[in-house]
Enzyme design. Structure first.
Site, mmCIF file in Angstrom:
data_model
loop_
_atom_site.group_PDB
_atom_site.id
_atom_site.type_symbol
_atom_site.label_atom_id
_atom_site.label_comp_id
_atom_site.label_asym_id
_atom_site.label_seq_id
_atom_site.Cartn_x
_atom_site.Cartn_y
_atom_site.Cartn_z
ATOM 1 N N CYS A 100 38.309 -7.265 17.624
ATOM 2 C CA CYS A 100 37.209 -6.321 17.726
ATOM 3 C C CYS A 100 37.076 -5.557 16.412
ATOM 4 C CB CYS A 100 37.488 -5.359 18.883
ATOM 5 S SG CYS A 100 36.484 -3.863 18.872
ATOM 6 N N GLU A 101 35.874 -5.541 15.854
ATOM 7 C CA GLU A 101 35.693 -4.877 14.567
ATOM 8 C C GLU A 101 35.701 -3.356 14.671
ATOM 9 O OE1 GLU A 101 30.857 -4.662 13.977
ATOM 10 O OE2 GLU A 101 31.883 -6.464 13.287
ATOM 11 N N HIS A 102 35.606 -2.816 15.870
ATOM 12 C CA HIS A 102 35.580 -1.364 16.027
ATOM 13 C C HIS A 102 36.974 -0.744 16.017
ATOM 14 C CE1 HIS A 102 31.580 -2.232 18.242
ATOM 15 N NE2 HIS A 102 31.357 -2.015 16.962
ATOM 16 N N HIS A 103 37.943 -1.454 16.608
ATOM 17 C CA HIS A 103 39.301 -0.902 16.680
ATOM 18 C C HIS A 103 40.357 -1.855 16.131
ATOM 19 C CE1 HIS A 103 36.991 1.045 19.996
ATOM 20 N NE2 HIS A 103 37.532 2.113 19.474
ATOM 21 N N GLN A 141 31.631 -9.413 20.534
ATOM 22 C CA GLN A 141 31.416 -10.615 21.330
ATOM 23 C C GLN A 141 29.956 -11.054 21.323
ATOM 24 O OE1 GLN A 141 33.389 -10.634 25.158
ATOM 25 N NE2 GLN A 141 31.918 -12.070 26.014
ATOM 26 N N HIS A 169 38.970 -7.527 26.609
ATOM 27 C CA HIS A 169 39.065 -6.757 25.370
ATOM 28 C C HIS A 169 40.196 -5.742 25.472
ATOM 29 C CE1 HIS A 169 35.056 -7.910 23.516
ATOM 30 N NE2 HIS A 169 34.994 -8.451 24.728
ATOM 31 N N CYS A 171 40.738 -3.346 23.539
ATOM 32 C CA CYS A 171 40.264 -1.991 23.239
ATOM 33 C C CYS A 171 39.820 -1.277 24.512
ATOM 34 C CB CYS A 171 39.136 -2.017 22.211
ATOM 35 S SG CYS A 171 37.677 -2.951 22.721
#
Length: 211
Positions: A100-103, A141, A169, A171
């Protein structure tokens, strides 16, 4: 650039084989940052259990994001064949592992991909390779689903493409809402799969279990 290799034991051949390559300069640079991160988290990067952790993390990150160095369209073009076949081709239950690019926490699950040939087919192993090439990047995703669809559509020019991805996920499971059993499903369709009948057949095929 100089690269190092990581060896792994091959039980079948009773020997070691080289399975990964790492850029030395990147490994040193990333490692130095993780040494500082460990300190900032309140750890002692010099204690025995953490001495090699920054280097291990640096190598792991390079492997987990090696998709940036791969051109998925070239994977497909390497095994395109002219064939007079116009029925649906489905490759289902393709394992997906991404970040995941956010976390920068993993998400993982399965992808189901189908296309309807329009003069060309592709070697079946190439479709999972395309999935992996896009998954081994920092991702969301939704974008991953579209990138797989668009690559197959633009390269093979089939009558239609269908992609469904189901993932968990970390996250969501390890932080934030902490819902361990939730699954996220995304889908993307082109051409003939925009029609209800064709899409329904695809969904039936990916949910069917052969006995």
């Amino acid at each position: 650039m100089e690269n190092n290799t990581l060896d792994a034991f091959d039980e079948e051949n009773e020997g070691y084989v080289k399975i990964d390559r790492y850029n030395t300069a990147k490994t040193v640079s990333i490692s130095s940052h993780y040494t500082d991160i460990l300190t900032q988290l309140g750890e002692d990067p010099q204690r025995e259990g953490l001495l090699k952790t920054p280097e291990r993390v640096a190598k792991a990150l390079q492997y987990l994001t090696h998709g940036y160095d791969i051109k998925p369209d070239e994977i497909l073009r390497s095994a395109m064949f002219k064939e007079d076949y116009s029925q649906m081709v489905v490759v289902k239950d393709i394992e997906v592992y991404s970040m995941c690019e956010h976390h920068m926490l993993p998400f993982f699950g399965k992808a189901h991909v189908a296309y309807i040939p329009n003069g060309h087919i592709v070697g079946l192993s190439k479709i999972p390779r395309v999935v992996d090439a896009f998954a081994r990047r920092l991702q969301v995703q939704e974008r991953l689903t579209n990138e797989i669809r668009d690559c197959i559509q633009d390269t093979l020019d089939p009558a239609g493409v269908a992609v469904v991805i189901e993932c968990q996920h970390l996250c969501m499971a390890m932080r934030g809402i902490q819902k361990q059993n939730s699954v996220t499903t995304t889908s993307a369709f082109t051409g003939e799969f925009a029609k209800d009948k064709t899409r329904a057949e695809f969904l039936r095929l990916i949910t069917a279990r052969l006995h």
